[in-house]
Design a protein around this motif. Structure first.
Motif, PDB file in Angstrom:
ATOM      1  N   GLU A 267      26.578   5.218  -3.400  1.00  0.00           N
ATOM      2  CA  GLU A 267      25.529   5.487  -2.300  1.00  0.00           C
ATOM      3  C   GLU A 267      24.161   5.529  -3.086  1.00  0.00           C
ATOM      4  O   GLU A 267      23.303   4.772  -2.726  1.00  0.00           O
ATOM      5  N   ALA A 268      24.221   6.024  -4.224  1.00  0.00           N
ATOM      6  CA  ALA A 268      22.775   6.227  -5.205  1.00  0.00           C
ATOM      7  C   ALA A 268      22.464   4.628  -5.616  1.00  0.00           C
ATOM      8  O   ALA A 268      21.152   4.362  -5.585  1.00  0.00           O
ATOM      9  N   GLU A 269      23.504   4.223  -5.943  1.00  0.00           N
ATOM     10  CA  GLU A 269      23.349   2.776  -6.513  1.00  0.00           C
ATOM     11  C   GLU A 269      22.812   1.687  -5.175  1.00  0.00           C
ATOM     12  O   GLU A 269      21.877   0.736  -5.671  1.00  0.00           O
ATOM     13  N   SER A 270      23.389   1.994  -4.106  1.00  0.00           N
ATOM     14  CA  SER A 270      23.095   1.130  -2.923  1.00  0.00           C
ATOM     15  C   SER A 270      21.470   1.446  -2.766  1.00  0.00           C
ATOM     16  O   SER A 270      20.845   0.612  -2.367  1.00  0.00           O
ATOM     17  N   ASN A 271      21.074   2.941  -2.608  1.00  0.00           N
ATOM     18  CA  ASN A 271      19.830   3.260  -2.319  1.00  0.00           C
ATOM     19  C   ASN A 271      18.849   2.498  -3.550  1.00  0.00           C
ATOM     20  O   ASN A 271      17.541   2.248  -3.100  1.00  0.00           O
ATOM     21  N   ARG A 272      19.103   2.504  -4.639  1.00  0.00           N
ATOM     22  CA  ARG A 272      18.307   2.028  -5.838  1.00  0.00           C
ATOM     23  C   ARG A 272      18.384   0.556  -5.555  1.00  0.00           C
ATOM     24  O   ARG A 272      17.046   0.051  -5.657  1.00  0.00           O
ATOM     25  N   ASN A 273      19.146  -0.223  -5.256  1.00  0.00           N
ATOM     26  CA  ASN A 273      19.219  -1.394  -4.957  1.00  0.00           C
ATOM     27  C   ASN A 273      18.190  -1.853  -3.812  1.00  0.00           C
ATOM     28  O   ASN A 273      17.351  -2.842  -3.962  1.00  0.00           O
ATOM     29  N   ASN A 274      18.296  -1.088  -2.500  1.00  0.00           N
ATOM     30  CA  ASN A 274      17.208  -1.218  -1.595  1.00  0.00           C
ATOM     31  C   ASN A 274      15.739  -0.941  -1.960  1.00  0.00           C
ATOM     32  O   ASN A 274      14.893  -1.508  -1.416  1.00  0.00           O
ATOM     33  N   ALA A 275      15.639   0.121  -2.621  1.00  0.00           N
ATOM     34  CA  ALA A 275      14.208   0.419  -3.137  1.00  0.00           C
ATOM     35  C   ALA A 275      13.903  -0.712  -3.972  1.00  0.00           C
ATOM     36  O   ALA A 275      12.503  -1.120  -3.900  1.00  0.00           O
ATOM     37  N   ASN A 276      14.578  -1.311  -5.015  1.00  0.00           N
ATOM     38  CA  ASN A 276      14.289  -2.239  -5.717  1.00  0.00           C
ATOM     39  C   ASN A 276      13.904  -3.694  -4.930  1.00  0.00           C
ATOM     40  O   ASN A 276      12.700  -4.554  -5.279  1.00  0.00           O
ATOM     41  N   ALA A 277      14.676  -3.956  -3.824  1.00  0.00           N
ATOM     42  CA  ALA A 277      14.445  -4.952  -2.947  1.00  0.00           C
ATOM     43  C   ALA A 277      13.008  -4.641  -2.160  1.00  0.00           C
ATOM     44  O   ALA A 277      12.299  -5.870  -2.097  1.00  0.00           O
ATOM     45  N   TYR A 278      12.747  -3.901  -1.680  1.00  0.00           N
ATOM     46  CA  TYR A 278      11.569  -3.561  -1.006  1.00  0.00           C
ATOM     47  C   TYR A 278      10.123  -3.499  -1.928  1.00  0.00           C
ATOM     48  O   TYR A 278       9.361  -4.123  -1.515  1.00  0.00           O
ATOM     49  N   ALA A 279      10.417  -3.103  -3.097  1.00  0.00           N
ATOM     50  CA  ALA A 279       9.361  -3.372  -4.284  1.00  0.00           C
ATOM     51  C   ALA A 279       9.173  -4.648  -4.367  1.00  0.00           C
ATOM     52  O   ALA A 279       7.994  -5.065  -4.396  1.00  0.00           O
ATOM     53  N   GLN A 280      10.036  -5.401  -4.676  1.00  0.00           N
ATOM     54  CA  GLN A 280       9.803  -6.632  -4.790  1.00  0.00           C
ATOM     55  C   GLN A 280       9.163  -7.448  -3.697  1.00  0.00           C
ATOM     56  O   GLN A 280       8.356  -8.425  -3.940  1.00  0.00           O
ATOM     57  N   ARG A 281       9.392  -7.159  -2.481  1.00  0.00           N
ATOM     58  CA  ARG A 281       8.859  -7.556  -1.207  1.00  0.00           C
ATOM     59  C   ARG A 281       7.413  -7.405  -1.138  1.00  0.00           C
ATOM     60  O   ARG A 281       6.598  -8.117  -0.925  1.00  0.00           O
ATOM     61  N   VAL A 282       7.208  -6.003  -1.455  1.00  0.00           N
ATOM     62  CA  VAL A 282       5.720  -5.436  -1.544  1.00  0.00           C
ATOM     63  C   VAL A 282       4.885  -6.126  -2.608  1.00  0.00           C
ATOM     64  O   VAL A 282       3.555  -6.716  -2.227  1.00  0.00           O
ATOM     65  N   ILE A 283       5.297  -6.298  -3.796  1.00  0.00           N
ATOM     66  CA  ILE A 283       4.795  -7.032  -4.890  1.00  0.00           C
ATOM     67  C   ILE A 283       4.555  -8.506  -4.435  1.00  0.00           C
ATOM     68  O   ILE A 283       3.321  -9.185  -4.655  1.00  0.00           O
ATOM     69  N   ALA A 284       5.454  -9.215  -3.858  1.00  0.00           N
ATOM     70  CA  ALA A 284       5.432 -10.670  -3.796  1.00  0.00           C
ATOM     71  C   ALA A 284       4.281 -10.830  -2.545  1.00  0.00           C
ATOM     72  O   ALA A 284       3.358 -11.817  -2.716  1.00  0.00           O
ATOM     73  N   ALA A 285       4.073  -9.930  -1.446  1.00  0.00           N
ATOM     74  CA  ALA A 285       3.025  -9.924  -0.461  1.00  0.00           C
ATOM     75  C   ALA A 285       1.799  -9.432  -1.169  1.00  0.00           C
ATOM     76  O   ALA A 285       0.717 -10.595  -0.897  1.00  0.00           O
ATOM     77  N   ALA A 286       1.685  -8.619  -2.200  1.00  0.00           N
ATOM     78  CA  ALA A 286       0.265  -8.451  -2.742  1.00  0.00           C
ATOM     79  C   ALA A 286      -0.230  -9.516  -3.564  1.00  0.00           C
ATOM     80  O   ALA A 286      -1.331  -9.792  -3.661  1.00  0.00           O
ATOM     81  N   GLN A 287       0.941 -10.197  -4.221  1.00  0.00           N
ATOM     82  CA  GLN A 287       0.609 -11.251  -5.270  1.00  0.00           C
ATOM     83  C   GLN A 287       0.194 -12.392  -4.183  1.00  0.00           C
ATOM     84  O   GLN A 287      -0.939 -13.328  -4.607  1.00  0.00           O
ATOM     85  N   GLY A 288       0.662 -12.590  -2.984  1.00  0.00           N
ATOM     86  CA  GLY A 288      -0.008 -13.730  -2.024  1.00  0.00           C
ATOM     87  C   GLY A 288      -1.211 -13.427  -1.528  1.00  0.00           C
ATOM     88  O   GLY A 288      -2.176 -14.291  -1.512  1.00  0.00           O
ATOM     89  N   GLU A 289      -1.672 -12.173  -1.163  1.00  0.00           N
ATOM     90  CA  GLU A 289      -3.003 -11.772  -0.732  1.00  0.00           C
ATOM     91  C   GLU A 289      -4.028 -11.975  -1.763  1.00  0.00           C
ATOM     92  O   GLU A 289      -5.122 -12.285  -1.608  1.00  0.00           O
ATOM     93  N   ALA A 290      -3.473 -11.594  -3.000  1.00  0.00           N
ATOM     94  CA  ALA A 290      -4.546 -11.798  -4.021  1.00  0.00           C
ATOM     95  C   ALA A 290      -4.860 -13.163  -4.373  1.00  0.00           C
ATOM     96  O   ALA A 290      -6.077 -13.899  -4.642  1.00  0.00           O
ATOM     97  N   ALA A 291      -3.930 -14.183  -4.331  1.00  0.00           N
ATOM     98  CA  ALA A 291      -4.000 -15.604  -4.493  1.00  0.00           C
ATOM     99  C   ALA A 291      -4.890 -16.178  -3.313  1.00  0.00           C
ATOM    100  O   ALA A 291      -5.877 -17.074  -3.512  1.00  0.00           O
ATOM    101  N   GLU A 292      -4.866 -15.568  -2.147  1.00  0.00           N
ATOM    102  CA  GLU A 292      -5.535 -16.323  -0.980  1.00  0.00           C
ATOM    103  C   GLU A 292      -6.946 -15.428  -0.936  1.00  0.00           C
ATOM    104  O   GLU A 292      -8.074 -16.280  -0.687  1.00  0.00           O
ATOM    105  N   PHE A 293      -7.426 -14.319  -1.493  1.00  0.00           N
ATOM    106  CA  PHE A 293      -8.554 -13.803  -1.797  1.00  0.00           C
ATOM    107  C   PHE A 293      -9.227 -14.616  -2.840  1.00  0.00           C
ATOM    108  O   PHE A 293     -10.414 -14.963  -2.871  1.00  0.00           O
ATOM    109  N   ASP A 294      -8.598 -15.072  -3.897  1.00  0.00           N
ATOM    110  CA  ASP A 294      -9.351 -15.970  -4.944  1.00  0.00           C
ATOM    111  C   ASP A 294      -9.878 -17.132  -4.455  1.00  0.00           C
ATOM    112  O   ASP A 294     -10.859 -17.617  -4.659  1.00  0.00           O
ATOM    113  N   LYS A 295      -8.847 -17.714  -3.410  1.00  0.00           N
ATOM    114  CA  LYS A 295      -9.362 -19.058  -2.736  1.00  0.00           C
ATOM    115  C   LYS A 295     -10.592 -18.823  -1.887  1.00  0.00           C
ATOM    116  O   LYS A 295     -11.474 -19.805  -2.024  1.00  0.00           O
ATOM    117  N   ILE A 296     -10.627 -17.803  -1.403  1.00  0.00           N
ATOM    118  CA  ILE A 296     -11.699 -17.593  -0.223  1.00  0.00           C
ATOM    119  C   ILE A 296     -12.879 -17.370  -1.084  1.00  0.00           C
ATOM    120  O   ILE A 296     -13.938 -17.853  -0.742  1.00  0.00           O
TER     121      ILE A 296
END
Length: 358
Positions: A267-296
């Motif tokens: 169970e701890a390993e499953s929670n750790r994997n879910n947290a890592n997946a959520y962090a990857q999604r947040v980081i990807a979204a932030a990187q996309g917003e930063a790239a869009e801001f640079d264009k604007i």
């Protein structure tokens, strides 16, 4: 004359009685006028207890022992008879100790007066008779299997100071028949002792999770290599065909607790994997917003006023699209133009005009 001589010899052998038919008239009576008596029947006066002299067999044995004549016609007597018997026994001994049938999966280890002198291949082979040359046949094609433990539990200490109940099997065969015969007093016990020593050494360097999980194949390979190295150092002539781990689990006394710990770890390993997946999604979204801001920002540097107004409109559009809106009409402003009604009205007027023309 010849017949008379033969009868005389036989009659002399059997108490010098006159030759008779051995069965007589078959009535078992002692009537002398009815022919010779049946030798297997009881004499008329009952069994004789004495005074009749030795039997025919005793007489033959006495004459052979004393070297006297009077034996069977054509059969040597005395010392010559014993020499023939001795020669026959020696011939049988030589025959059975000099010819060796070796099977297709076997090898024959030959010793000459106790010293190794060669190996016999499959087939009919010949050697000097025993005790000069002796042959020990070894089955080199048979793959033997040793199971551990023989019964009960087999508790082994792992690298993390944990205990694991381990069951495994070892397959082995004979690679060198001479070494197998001369180097080991008890080959089977040597293999078992070597297997236990090698397996405990490997498990001592393995964690509990590896022992009960994905590390089984690695344990089997390392144990086989270590066993073969030890047996080669002994010059045992034994080859290890393979090692198979059949069971690796926690001891029965702590099995339930161990299962609970395993479930919590999963169970701890499953929670750790879910947290890592959520962090990857947040980081990807932030990187996309930063790239869009640079264009604007690049567009803002070129046309600040236009970019500011466009951002305002886009922001208001995104905000108002998710809210309820109330439209207030100002004087002189037509806030709503009924385009569908006007289109229908124009189409109806056009159809009426076509009808009048017809």
């Amino acid at each position: 004359m010849a017949n008379s001589s033969g009868r005389d010899i036989l009659s002399g052998t059997f108490h010098n009685e006159a030759p008779k038919s051995p069965w007589g008239s078959g009535n078992g009576s002692g009537d002398k006028g009815g022919g010779p008596r049946n030798p297997w029947s009881v004499p008329p006066g009952g069994r004789r207890t004495g005074g009749s002299g030795p039997s025919a067999i005793d007489e033959l044995w006495r004459r052979a022992r004393n070297g006297g004549g009077g034996g069977f016609p054509g059969v040597p007597s005395g010392s010559r008879l014993w020499l023939l018997i001795l020669a026959a026994l020696i011939g049988i001994w030589v025959l059975f100790t000099s010819i060796h049938p070796i099977g297709p999966r076997e090898k024959g280890v030959v010793t000459f007066l106790g010293r190794y002198s060669g190996t016999l291949d499959p087939g009919i082979q010949f050697t000097l008779p025993a005790p000069f040359q002796l042959v020990e046949v070894v089955d080199v094609g048979n793959i033997r299997t040793e199971n551990f433990p023989a019964s009960g539990e087999n508790l082994v200490l792992t690298g993390g100071q944990n205990i694991v109940d381990l069951a495994y099997s070892v397959r082995w065969d004979v690679r060198s028949a001479p070494l197998y015969v001369f180097q080991l007093a008890d080959p089977r016990e040597t293999v078992r002792a070597t297997a236990e020593s090698a397996m405990r050494a490997v498990i001592a360097n393995t964690s509990l999770n590896e022992a009960i999980g994905e590390g089984r194949s690695q344990i089997e390979a390392e144990a086989q290599v270590l066993m073969q190295r030890i047996l080669d150092e002994y010059q045992s002539g034994i080859r290890i065909q393979g090692v198979a781990v059949q069971k690796a689990a926690a001891p029965s006394q702590v099995d339930e607790d161990f299962k609970a710990v395993t479930a919590a770890s999963q169970e701890a390993e499953s929670n750790r994997n879910n947290a890592n997946a959520y962090a990857q999604r947040v980081i990807a979204a932030a990187q996309g917003e930063a790239a869009e801001f640079d264009k604007i920002y690049e567009q803002y540097r070129l046309a600040p006023e236009v970019t500011r107004r466009r951002l305002y409109y886009e922001t208001m559009e995104s905000v108002l699209a998710r809210t309820n809106k109330t439209i207030i009409e100002a004087p002189g402003v037509n806030s709503y133009l009924p385009l569908p009604q006007l289109r229908n009205r124009q189409q109806a007027e056009g159809d009426a005009a076509k009808g009048d023309a017809k």
